[in-house]
Design a protein around this motif. Structure first.
Motif, mmCIF file in Angstrom:
data_model
loop_
_atom_site.group_PDB
_atom_site.id
_atom_site.type_symbol
_atom_site.label_atom_id
_atom_site.label_comp_id
_atom_site.label_asym_id
_atom_site.label_seq_id
_atom_site.Cartn_x
_atom_site.Cartn_y
_atom_site.Cartn_z
ATOM 1 N N GLN A 201 32.272 38.654 48.330
ATOM 2 C CA GLN A 201 32.701 37.353 47.799
ATOM 3 C C GLN A 201 32.389 37.257 46.305
ATOM 4 O O GLN A 201 33.216 36.792 45.520
ATOM 5 C CB GLN A 201 32.021 36.212 48.548
ATOM 6 C CG GLN A 201 32.540 36.016 49.946
ATOM 7 C CD GLN A 201 31.732 35.010 50.731
ATOM 8 O OE1 GLN A 201 30.522 34.883 50.563
ATOM 9 N NE2 GLN A 201 32.411 34.286 51.608
ATOM 10 N N ALA B 106 34.824 39.501 44.464
ATOM 11 C CA ALA B 106 36.152 38.891 44.421
ATOM 12 C C ALA B 106 36.212 37.790 43.366
ATOM 13 O O ALA B 106 37.199 37.689 42.623
ATOM 14 C CB ALA B 106 36.520 38.330 45.796
ATOM 15 N N GLN B 107 35.170 36.991 43.270
ATOM 16 C CA GLN B 107 35.139 35.912 42.280
ATOM 17 C C GLN B 107 35.139 36.469 40.857
ATOM 18 O O GLN B 107 35.865 35.990 39.992
ATOM 19 C CB GLN B 107 33.917 35.010 42.495
ATOM 20 C CG GLN B 107 33.844 33.851 41.536
ATOM 21 C CD GLN B 107 35.046 32.925 41.623
ATOM 22 O OE1 GLN B 107 35.582 32.669 42.685
ATOM 23 N NE2 GLN B 107 35.492 32.437 40.477
ATOM 24 N N LYS B 108 34.336 37.498 40.624
ATOM 25 C CA LYS B 108 34.279 38.102 39.287
ATOM 26 C C LYS B 108 35.624 38.721 38.914
ATOM 27 O O LYS B 108 36.068 38.615 37.765
ATOM 28 C CB LYS B 108 33.167 39.140 39.220
ATOM 29 C CG LYS B 108 31.791 38.516 39.228
ATOM 30 C CD LYS B 108 30.702 39.560 39.215
ATOM 31 C CE LYS B 108 29.339 38.896 39.311
ATOM 32 N NZ LYS B 108 28.251 39.863 39.374
ATOM 33 N N LEU B 109 36.275 39.359 39.869
ATOM 34 C CA LEU B 109 37.591 39.944 39.604
ATOM 35 C C LEU B 109 38.607 38.852 39.286
ATOM 36 O O LEU B 109 39.416 38.993 38.374
ATOM 37 C CB LEU B 109 38.056 40.772 40.801
ATOM 38 C CG LEU B 109 37.338 42.103 40.991
ATOM 39 C CD1 LEU B 109 37.620 42.663 42.376
ATOM 40 C CD2 LEU B 109 37.750 43.084 39.913
ATOM 41 N N LYS B 110 38.557 37.755 40.033
ATOM 42 C CA LYS B 110 39.478 36.646 39.795
ATOM 43 C C LYS B 110 39.290 36.087 38.392
ATOM 44 O O LYS B 110 40.264 35.795 37.699
ATOM 45 C CB LYS B 110 39.246 35.553 40.832
ATOM 46 C CG LYS B 110 40.187 34.395 40.730
ATOM 47 C CD LYS B 110 39.926 33.379 41.823
ATOM 48 C CE LYS B 110 40.860 32.188 41.675
ATOM 49 N NZ LYS B 110 40.598 31.174 42.705
ATOM 50 N N GLU B 111 38.039 35.960 37.962
ATOM 51 C CA GLU B 111 37.742 35.454 36.622
ATOM 52 C C GLU B 111 38.332 36.356 35.539
ATOM 53 O O GLU B 111 38.659 35.892 34.451
ATOM 54 C CB GLU B 111 36.235 35.308 36.432
ATOM 55 C CG GLU B 111 35.628 34.192 37.258
ATOM 56 C CD GLU B 111 34.106 34.230 37.302
ATOM 57 O OE1 GLU B 111 33.487 35.086 36.619
ATOM 58 O OE2 GLU B 111 33.527 33.410 38.031
ATOM 59 N N LYS B 112 38.455 37.643 35.851
ATOM 60 C CA LYS B 112 39.005 38.602 34.893
ATOM 61 C C LYS B 112 40.513 38.789 35.056
ATOM 62 O O LYS B 112 41.116 39.620 34.388
ATOM 63 C CB LYS B 112 38.314 39.958 35.054
ATOM 64 C CG LYS B 112 36.863 39.943 34.643
ATOM 65 C CD LYS B 112 36.275 41.330 34.789
ATOM 66 C CE LYS B 112 34.877 41.382 34.214
ATOM 67 N NZ LYS B 112 34.386 42.761 34.150
ATOM 68 N N GLY B 113 41.114 38.039 35.979
ATOM 69 C CA GLY B 113 42.550 38.140 36.181
ATOM 70 C C GLY B 113 42.986 39.260 37.110
ATOM 71 O O GLY B 113 44.161 39.621 37.139
ATOM 72 N N SER B 114 42.055 39.809 37.854
ATOM 73 C CA SER B 114 42.377 40.882 38.797
ATOM 74 C C SER B 114 42.395 40.338 40.219
ATOM 75 O O SER B 114 41.923 39.245 40.479
ATOM 76 C CB SER B 114 41.355 42.015 38.685
ATOM 77 O OG SER B 114 41.393 42.584 37.402
ATOM 78 N N SER B 115 42.934 41.121 41.130
ATOM 79 C CA SER B 115 43.041 40.704 42.531
ATOM 80 C C SER B 115 42.084 41.482 43.409
ATOM 81 O O SER B 115 41.756 42.631 43.124
ATOM 82 C CB SER B 115 44.464 40.933 43.041
ATOM 83 O OG SER B 115 45.380 40.198 42.281
ATOM 84 N N PHE B 116 41.674 40.839 44.500
ATOM 85 C CA PHE B 116 40.814 41.474 45.487
ATOM 86 C C PHE B 116 41.449 41.246 46.848
ATOM 87 O O PHE B 116 41.796 40.121 47.202
ATOM 88 C CB PHE B 116 39.418 40.864 45.452
ATOM 89 C CG PHE B 116 38.471 41.480 46.445
ATOM 90 C CD1 PHE B 116 37.824 42.661 46.153
ATOM 91 C CD2 PHE B 116 38.243 40.878 47.664
ATOM 92 C CE1 PHE B 116 36.956 43.242 47.060
ATOM 93 C CE2 PHE B 116 37.375 41.442 48.583
ATOM 94 C CZ PHE B 116 36.729 42.626 48.278
#
Length: 75
Positions: A44, A47-57
């Motif tokens: 989780q 996933a949150q860190k990736l979302k913040e960077k514009g990436s998908s999980f």
């Protein structure tokens, strides 16, 4: 995670999105529920860190080779 940083760099260089996939086998090394809880919490956060960077999980339950193969057909 150096591999993740490299993947982010390559995705940016190629102008494409970064999609990180985690496939959890139905029997994960006979892990306990506590082990699963720790794993899911870490996923989780990732996933949150990736979302913040514009990436998908993408999180799927199943054998990794099958999950990745199916996901590639969807993308």
């Amino acid at each position: 995670n150096w591999a993740l940083l490299y993947a982010e760099e390559r995705a940016r260089a190629n102008g494409g999105p970064l999609v990180v996939v985690y496939a959890l086998p139905k029997t994960f090394l006979d892990a306990t529920w506590r082990s699963y809880a720790v794993l899911v919490k870490g996923l989780q956060e990732t996933a949150q860190k990736l979302k913040e960077k514009g990436s998908s999980f993408v999180f799927r339950i199943g054998e990794p080779d099958e999950v990745v193969s199916e996901l590639m057909k969807e993308l």
